[in-house]
Scaffold this active site. Structure first.
Site, PDB file in Angstrom:
ATOM      1  N   CYS A  76       0.831  -1.203   0.000  1.00 15.86           N
ATOM      2  CA  CYS A  76       0.000   0.000   0.000  1.00 15.86           C
ATOM      3  C   CYS A  76       0.868   1.257   0.000  1.00 15.86           C
ATOM      4  N   CYS A  81      -1.739   1.780  -2.853  1.00 14.29           N
ATOM      5  CA  CYS A  81      -2.701   2.860  -2.589  1.00 14.29           C
ATOM      6  C   CYS A  81      -2.089   4.264  -2.606  1.00 14.29           C
ATOM      7  N   LYS A  84      -0.435   5.450  -5.903  1.00 24.73           N
ATOM      8  CA  LYS A  84      -1.545   5.495  -6.868  1.00 24.73           C
ATOM      9  C   LYS A  84      -2.424   6.725  -6.631  1.00 24.73           C
ATOM     10  N   SER A 199       2.629  -2.697 -11.714  1.00 24.10           N
ATOM     11  CA  SER A 199       2.412  -1.623 -10.736  1.00 24.10           C
ATOM     12  C   SER A 199       3.609  -1.503  -9.783  1.00 24.10           C
ATOM     13  N   TYR A 219      -9.061  -3.290 -11.023  1.00 25.34           N
ATOM     14  CA  TYR A 219      -8.783  -2.032 -10.331  1.00 25.34           C
ATOM     15  C   TYR A 219      -7.507  -1.373 -10.891  1.00 25.34           C
ATOM     16  N   GLU A 223      -7.240   2.059 -13.049  1.00 24.44           N
ATOM     17  CA  GLU A 223      -6.685   3.232 -12.349  1.00 24.44           C
ATOM     18  C   GLU A 223      -5.437   3.754 -13.056  1.00 24.44           C
ATOM     19  N   HIS A 487     -26.071  20.772   1.316  1.00 23.66           N
ATOM     20  CA  HIS A 487     -26.135  21.380   0.000  1.00 23.66           C
ATOM     21  C   HIS A 487     -25.085  22.461  -0.140  1.00 23.66           C
ATOM     22  N   GLU A 492     -25.139  14.475  -1.191  1.00 22.28           N
ATOM     23  CA  GLU A 492     -26.563  14.665  -0.874  1.00 22.28           C
ATOM     24  C   GLU A 492     -27.463  13.968  -1.901  1.00 22.28           C
TER      25      GLU A 492
HETATM   26  P1  FAD Z   1       1.367  -6.247   1.852  1.00 13.74           P
HETATM   27  O1  FAD Z   1       1.070  -4.839   2.111  1.00 13.74           O
HETATM   28  O2  FAD Z   1       1.626  -6.644   0.445  1.00 13.74           O
HETATM   29  O3  FAD Z   1       2.642  -6.599   2.750  1.00 13.74           O
HETATM   30  C1  FAD Z   1       3.306  -7.822   2.695  1.00 13.74           C
HETATM   31  C2  FAD Z   1       4.774  -7.595   2.999  1.00 13.74           C
HETATM   32  O4  FAD Z   1       5.392  -8.862   3.255  1.00 13.74           O
HETATM   33  C3  FAD Z   1       5.532  -6.999   1.823  1.00 13.74           C
HETATM   34  O5  FAD Z   1       6.389  -5.972   2.269  1.00 13.74           O
HETATM   35  C4  FAD Z   1       6.337  -8.171   1.276  1.00 13.74           C
HETATM   36  O6  FAD Z   1       7.495  -7.774   0.593  1.00 13.74           O
HETATM   37  C5  FAD Z   1       6.625  -8.919   2.558  1.00 13.74           C
HETATM   38  N1  FAD Z   1       6.953 -10.340   2.383  1.00 13.74           N
HETATM   39  C6  FAD Z   1       6.407 -11.216   1.520  1.00 13.74           C
HETATM   40  N2  FAD Z   1       6.913 -12.445   1.723  1.00 13.74           N
HETATM   41  C7  FAD Z   1       7.798 -12.329   2.746  1.00 13.74           C
HETATM   42  C8  FAD Z   1       8.629 -13.248   3.422  1.00 13.74           C
HETATM   43  N3  FAD Z   1       8.648 -14.540   3.116  1.00 13.74           N
HETATM   44  N4  FAD Z   1       9.403 -12.786   4.428  1.00 13.74           N
HETATM   45  C9  FAD Z   1       9.393 -11.474   4.777  1.00 13.74           C
HETATM   46  N5  FAD Z   1       8.618 -10.565   4.169  1.00 13.74           N
HETATM   47  C10 FAD Z   1       7.835 -10.994   3.173  1.00 13.74           C
HETATM   48  N6  FAD Z   1      -6.020  -1.088  -1.259  1.00 13.74           N
HETATM   49  C11 FAD Z   1      -6.860  -0.134  -0.806  1.00 13.74           C
HETATM   50  O7  FAD Z   1      -7.502  -0.321   0.225  1.00 13.74           O
HETATM   51  N7  FAD Z   1      -7.012   1.055  -1.458  1.00 13.74           N
HETATM   52  C12 FAD Z   1      -6.317   1.338  -2.581  1.00 13.74           C
HETATM   53  O8  FAD Z   1      -6.480   2.417  -3.153  1.00 13.74           O
HETATM   54  C13 FAD Z   1      -5.428   0.357  -3.074  1.00 13.74           C
HETATM   55  N8  FAD Z   1      -4.711   0.611  -4.179  1.00 13.74           N
HETATM   56  C14 FAD Z   1      -3.815  -0.315  -4.611  1.00 13.74           C
HETATM   57  C15 FAD Z   1      -3.068  -0.029  -5.750  1.00 13.74           C
HETATM   58  C16 FAD Z   1      -2.168  -0.937  -6.221  1.00 13.74           C
HETATM   59  C17 FAD Z   1      -1.358  -0.605  -7.454  1.00 13.74           C
HETATM   60  C18 FAD Z   1      -1.979  -2.175  -5.545  1.00 13.74           C
HETATM   61  C19 FAD Z   1      -0.968  -3.166  -6.034  1.00 13.74           C
HETATM   62  C20 FAD Z   1      -2.722  -2.481  -4.420  1.00 13.74           C
HETATM   63  C21 FAD Z   1      -3.653  -1.550  -3.942  1.00 13.74           C
HETATM   64  N9  FAD Z   1      -4.427  -1.803  -2.824  1.00 13.74           N
HETATM   65  C22 FAD Z   1      -5.300  -0.863  -2.371  1.00 13.74           C
HETATM   66  C23 FAD Z   1      -4.343  -3.089  -2.106  1.00 13.74           C
HETATM   67  C24 FAD Z   1      -3.457  -2.986  -0.851  1.00 13.74           C
HETATM   68  O9  FAD Z   1      -2.189  -2.475  -1.194  1.00 13.74           O
HETATM   69  C25 FAD Z   1      -3.328  -4.363  -0.222  1.00 13.74           C
HETATM   70  O10 FAD Z   1      -4.612  -4.886   0.011  1.00 13.74           O
HETATM   71  C26 FAD Z   1      -2.560  -4.323   1.099  1.00 13.74           C
HETATM   72  O11 FAD Z   1      -1.287  -3.778   0.929  1.00 13.74           O
HETATM   73  C27 FAD Z   1      -2.455  -5.739   1.664  1.00 13.74           C
HETATM   74  O12 FAD Z   1      -1.724  -5.722   2.853  1.00 13.74           O
HETATM   75  P2  FAD Z   1      -0.975  -7.037   3.360  1.00 13.74           P
HETATM   76  O13 FAD Z   1      -0.468  -6.719   4.713  1.00 13.74           O
HETATM   77  O14 FAD Z   1      -1.824  -8.216   3.172  1.00 13.74           O
HETATM   78  O15 FAD Z   1       0.246  -7.238   2.358  1.00 13.74           O
HETATM   79  P1  NAP Z   2      -7.950  -7.789 -10.576  1.00 11.63           P
HETATM   80  O1  NAP Z   2      -8.887  -6.760 -10.088  1.00 11.63           O
HETATM   81  O2  NAP Z   2      -8.149  -9.213 -10.239  1.00 11.63           O
HETATM   82  O3  NAP Z   2      -7.892  -7.635 -12.175  1.00 11.63           O
HETATM   83  C1  NAP Z   2      -7.083  -8.426 -12.993  1.00 11.63           C
HETATM   84  C2  NAP Z   2      -7.431  -8.121 -14.436  1.00 11.63           C
HETATM   85  O4  NAP Z   2      -6.516  -8.786 -15.291  1.00 11.63           O
HETATM   86  C3  NAP Z   2      -8.821  -8.588 -14.821  1.00 11.63           C
HETATM   87  O5  NAP Z   2      -9.379  -7.661 -15.716  1.00 11.63           O
HETATM   88  C4  NAP Z   2      -8.521  -9.927 -15.510  1.00 11.63           C
HETATM   89  O6  NAP Z   2      -9.506 -10.282 -16.461  1.00 11.63           O
HETATM   90  C5  NAP Z   2      -7.230  -9.599 -16.204  1.00 11.63           C
HETATM   91  N1  NAP Z   2      -6.401 -10.772 -16.495  1.00 11.63           N
HETATM   92  C6  NAP Z   2      -6.019 -11.736 -15.636  1.00 11.63           C
HETATM   93  N2  NAP Z   2      -5.213 -12.621 -16.258  1.00 11.63           N
HETATM   94  C7  NAP Z   2      -5.106 -12.197 -17.543  1.00 11.63           C
HETATM   95  C8  NAP Z   2      -4.415 -12.689 -18.671  1.00 11.63           C
HETATM   96  N3  NAP Z   2      -3.671 -13.801 -18.607  1.00 11.63           N
HETATM   97  N4  NAP Z   2      -4.523 -12.010 -19.829  1.00 11.63           N
HETATM   98  C9  NAP Z   2      -5.276 -10.886 -19.892  1.00 11.63           C
HETATM   99  N5  NAP Z   2      -5.944 -10.359 -18.863  1.00 11.63           N
HETATM  100  C10 NAP Z   2      -5.852 -11.021 -17.698  1.00 11.63           C
HETATM  101  O7  NAP Z   2      -6.472  -7.482 -10.130  1.00 11.63           O
HETATM  102  P2  NAP Z   2      -5.675  -6.136  -9.977  1.00 11.63           P
HETATM  103  O8  NAP Z   2      -6.245  -5.053 -10.801  1.00 11.63           O
HETATM  104  O9  NAP Z   2      -4.258  -6.553 -10.210  1.00 11.63           O
HETATM  105  O10 NAP Z   2      -5.874  -5.763  -8.460  1.00 11.63           O
HETATM  106  C11 NAP Z   2      -5.520  -6.694  -7.421  1.00 11.63           C
HETATM  107  C12 NAP Z   2      -6.219  -6.330  -6.144  1.00 11.63           C
HETATM  108  O11 NAP Z   2      -5.620  -5.162  -5.602  1.00 11.63           O
HETATM  109  C13 NAP Z   2      -7.685  -5.992  -6.325  1.00 11.63           C
HETATM  110  O12 NAP Z   2      -8.483  -7.127  -6.163  1.00 11.63           O
HETATM  111  C14 NAP Z   2      -7.946  -4.969  -5.259  1.00 11.63           C
HETATM  112  O13 NAP Z   2      -8.518  -5.568  -4.131  1.00 11.63           O
HETATM  113  C15 NAP Z   2      -6.595  -4.403  -4.921  1.00 11.63           C
HETATM  114  N6  NAP Z   2      -6.588  -3.004  -5.390  1.00 11.63           N
HETATM  115  C16 NAP Z   2      -7.449  -2.128  -4.794  1.00 11.63           C
HETATM  116  C17 NAP Z   2      -7.512  -0.830  -5.261  1.00 11.63           C
HETATM  117  C18 NAP Z   2      -8.450   0.144  -4.631  1.00 11.63           C
HETATM  118  O14 NAP Z   2      -8.919  -0.095  -3.543  1.00 11.63           O
HETATM  119  N7  NAP Z   2      -8.723   1.270  -5.268  1.00 11.63           N
HETATM  120  C19 NAP Z   2      -6.715  -0.440  -6.312  1.00 11.63           C
HETATM  121  C20 NAP Z   2      -5.873  -1.356  -6.889  1.00 11.63           C
HETATM  122  C21 NAP Z   2      -5.825  -2.640  -6.414  1.00 11.63           C
HETATM  123  P3  NAP Z   2     -10.761 -11.228 -16.078  1.00 11.63           P
HETATM  124  O15 NAP Z   2     -11.748 -10.333 -15.392  1.00 11.63           O
HETATM  125  O16 NAP Z   2     -11.212 -11.756 -17.362  1.00 11.63           O
HETATM  126  O17 NAP Z   2     -10.228 -12.291 -15.154  1.00 11.63           O
END
Ligand code: FAD
Ligand code: NAP
Length: 514
Positions: A76, A81, A84, A199, A219, A223, A487, A492
């Site tokens: 994140c 997040c 982004k 990403s 997503y 985005e 408003h 609203e």
């Molecule tokens: P993470 O935050 O991924 O943390 C896991 C950590 O563990 C990482 O630092 C990783 O490197 C480390 N790790 C992995 N394996 C090991 C290991 N074996 N030993 C030690 N360390 C390890 N969510 C929202 O709510 N709002 C958003 O707007 C949003 N935007 C997003 C945009 C993008 C581009 C992406 C990719 C995700 C977004 N998300 C958003 C999703 C959000 O980032 C995740 O849901 C959240 O970070 C999950 O938290 P987590 O603790 O499960 O894992």
């Molecule tokens: P996602 O929402 O699961 O979307 C993956 C996309 O890739 C889908 O459109 C999928 O199509 C397509 N796809 C998968 N495999 C493919 C392939 N082999 N060839 C072509 N297209 C393929 O995943 P994400 O966008 O990577 O996001 C991951 C998670 O991060 C989300 O579920 C969300 O919870 C979190 N996130 C949250 C936010 C937010 O809160 N604003 C922002 C970013 C990310 P199909 O639909 O056909 O499977």
């Protein structure tokens, strides 16, 4: 054990309500070891320490195939997040500069207004580094041991941390929380890992992305395509099935229509076939339309893969710990965050079938720590979690989509209220309002409990957050229409909903519609 509980009580120490096995007894190096210092892991660790536990956090970032790496804090903060939202904000500001002219601001001519990509990434990365620093200081102050090593199990209570220089450190813990999150998935096509970015790379890309192909319409795909296009970089999206599969499809269409009207191109029903590097350094991407079987190709400066994320469980050696509850996709199946091994838990993105969202990981991590160390009994409620897709015109929602509500309750038992609306901010200058739309999906029978709220428009995340609390409390349409609005706001509009889809009446506002 009764005696131990009594002593702990006298010392003012809380006793867990989990298995007796999880009681703090000093036999191990730590009461809790957390693998993964992201949203869920850090929240769990901090709460555990607040409850008096001795805690270690292992966090390690394996560089992306393009070599991008980052600091403590997880997805994140570093590659999710936060960067982004900052790039989304940069995109909105760019649009606002043009609009400012209509309010009397004197700004340079339109062709002089352009983004400086390296200045943008520098500001974003500086902010991230400051968060990394604050996080490290916070852990130190809370006396949480931070180990910058890749964690894996040696046995159910012993972890091995492999450090950057290859050295290994062993530690034992009474309880272990797996919070390793996920990383971007790479489709198995020629050129994916060699030439494409994900990403993980876009927010610190050393050069402007230029003309970009975004593969995936979830997503992240939408985005990124949204902010890139608004920053002035041509963006094309390959959509495999439908955009935002699983979301309300009427709303998903609204946001992709809006993006198309702003210049983003969508190739529907298309999957990538290959990416090849040309002598010019540009990338030739080929794709296949799975319906017509036609092949397409074009040359891009950047190909961004946004095809979902996989959980990082493979490297954990879970077999050594006896954890045997992995789904086909490698995620942990644990409905109450507890695995089949009673002292090993999982939170966040690594869990199967849970929303991959930061506040979900944080809340589940905190509640788990309270159950482990403070006698808590509250379980995480994964229902009615609000979310927002930060496309240029945002989409926020909470609860059920119209499709899911129809599947569960039947169309005859539902009432869907809807409206197009015109935000005041869109009057000057006159902006496209075709996609400013909201709806409430409710049970038909009085008092019409609200099952889902959906909103496309400015600041959708802010709008939906407040209503999410109301939905959690069992909001009804009666209560919603008895709520006095603020408003002039866009939020609203929810209090003004009165036209049902069933009535067939025109949901456009009287005073507008271009
Ligand atoms: P993470 O935050 O991924 O943390 C896991 C950590 O563990 C990482 O630092 C990783 O490197 C480390 N790790 C992995 N394996 C090991 C290991 N074996 N030993 C030690 N360390 C390890 N969510 C929202 O709510 N709002 C958003 O707007 C949003 N935007 C997003 C945009 C993008 C581009 C992406 C990719 C995700 C977004 N998300 C958003 C999703 C959000 O980032 C995740 O849901 C959240 O970070 C999950 O938290 P987590 O603790 O499960 O894992
Ligand atoms: P996602 O929402 O699961 O979307 C993956 C996309 O890739 C889908 O459109 C999928 O199509 C397509 N796809 C998968 N495999 C493919 C392939 N082999 N060839 C072509 N297209 C393929 O995943 P994400 O966008 O990577 O996001 C991951 C998670 O991060 C989300 O579920 C969300 O919870 C979190 N996130 C949250 C936010 C937010 O809160 N604003 C922002 C970013 C990310 P199909 O639909 O056909 O499977």
């Amino acid at each position: 054990m009764v005696h131990l509980r009594f002593v702990l009580f006298l010392l003012g120490t809380s006793v867990t309500n989990l298995a007796e096995d999880t009681l703090v007894d000093g036999t191990y190096d730590y009461d809790l070891a957390v693998i993964g210092g992201g949203s869920g892991g850090l929240a769990c660790a901090k709460e555990a320490v607040n409850q008096g536990a001795r805690v270690a956090v292992l966090d390690y970032v394996t560089p992306s195939p393009q070599g991008t790496k980052w600091g403590l804090g997880g997805t994140c903060v570093n590659v999710g997040c936060i960067p982004k939202k900052l790039m989304h904000q940069a995109a909105l500001l760019g649009e606002a500069i043009h609009e400012a002219v209509a309010y009397g601001w004197e700004v340079p001519s339109a062709d002089q207004i352009k983004i400086n990509w390296s200045a943008l990434t520098e500001s974003v990365q500086n902010h991230i580094k400051s968060v990394n620093w604050v996080t490290r200081v916070d852990l130190r102050e809370k006396k949480i041991e931070y180990i910058n090593g890749l964690g894996s199990f040696k046995d159910p209570h012993t972890l091995i941390a492999t450090m950057k220089n290859g050295s290994k450190k062993e530690l034992t813990a009474k309880n272990v929380v797996i919070a390793v999150g996920g990383r971007p998935h790479y489709p198995d096509i020629p050129g994916a890992k060699e030439y494409c970015i994900s990403s993980d790379d876009i927010f610190s890309l050393s050069h402007p992305p230029g003309k970009t192909l975004v593969v995936g319409a979830g997503y992240i795909g939408l985005e990124c395509a949204g902010f890139l296009n608004s920053l002035g970089y041509s963006a094309t999206v390959l959509v495999r099935s439908v955009p935002l599969r699983g979301f309300d499809q009427q709303m998903a269409t609204m946001i992709t229509n809006e993006m198309e009207e702003k210049g983003v191109k969508f190739f529907n029903r298309c999957i990538p076939v290959s990416v090849e590097k040309l002598e010019s350094g540009q990338l030739k991407a080929r794709w296949l339309n799975t319906e017509t079987k036609e092949q397409g190709e074009d040359v891009f400066d950047t190909v961004l893969l946004a095809t979902g994320r996989y959980a990082l469980t493979e490297q954990l050696n879970l077999a050594a710990a006896g954890v045997s509850v992995l789904s086909d996709s490698g995620k942990v199946v644990a409905s109450t965050e507890q695995t089949n091994v009673p002292h090993i838990f999982a939170v966040g993105d690594v869990l199967e079938g849970r929303p991959e969202l930061t506040p979900v990981a944080i809340h589940a991590g905190r509640l788990l720590a309270r159950r482990m160390f403070a006698g808590g009994s509250q379980q995480m409620d994964y229902e009615n979690v609000a979310t927002t897709v930060f496309t240029p015109l945002e989409y926020g929602c909470v609860g059920l989509s119209e499709e899911t509500a129809t599947e569960r309750y039947g169309a005859d038992n539902l009432e869907v209220y809807h409206a197009f609306y015109k935000p005041t901010e869109f009057f000057i200058p006159q902006r496209n309002i075709r996609n400013c739309y909201l709806k409430a999906v409710a049970l038909r029978e009085a008092p019409q409990r609200v099952l889902g709220l959906h909103f496309v428009g400015p600041v959708a995340g802010e709008v939906i957050q407040g209503f999410a609390a109301a939905v959690k409390c069992g909001l009804t349409m009666e209560q919603l229409s008895n709520t006095v609005g603020i408003h002039p706001t866009v939020a609203e509009e929810f209090t003004r909903l009165n036209i049902t889809k069933r009535s067939g009446k025109d949901p456009n506002p009287a005073s507008c519609c271009s």
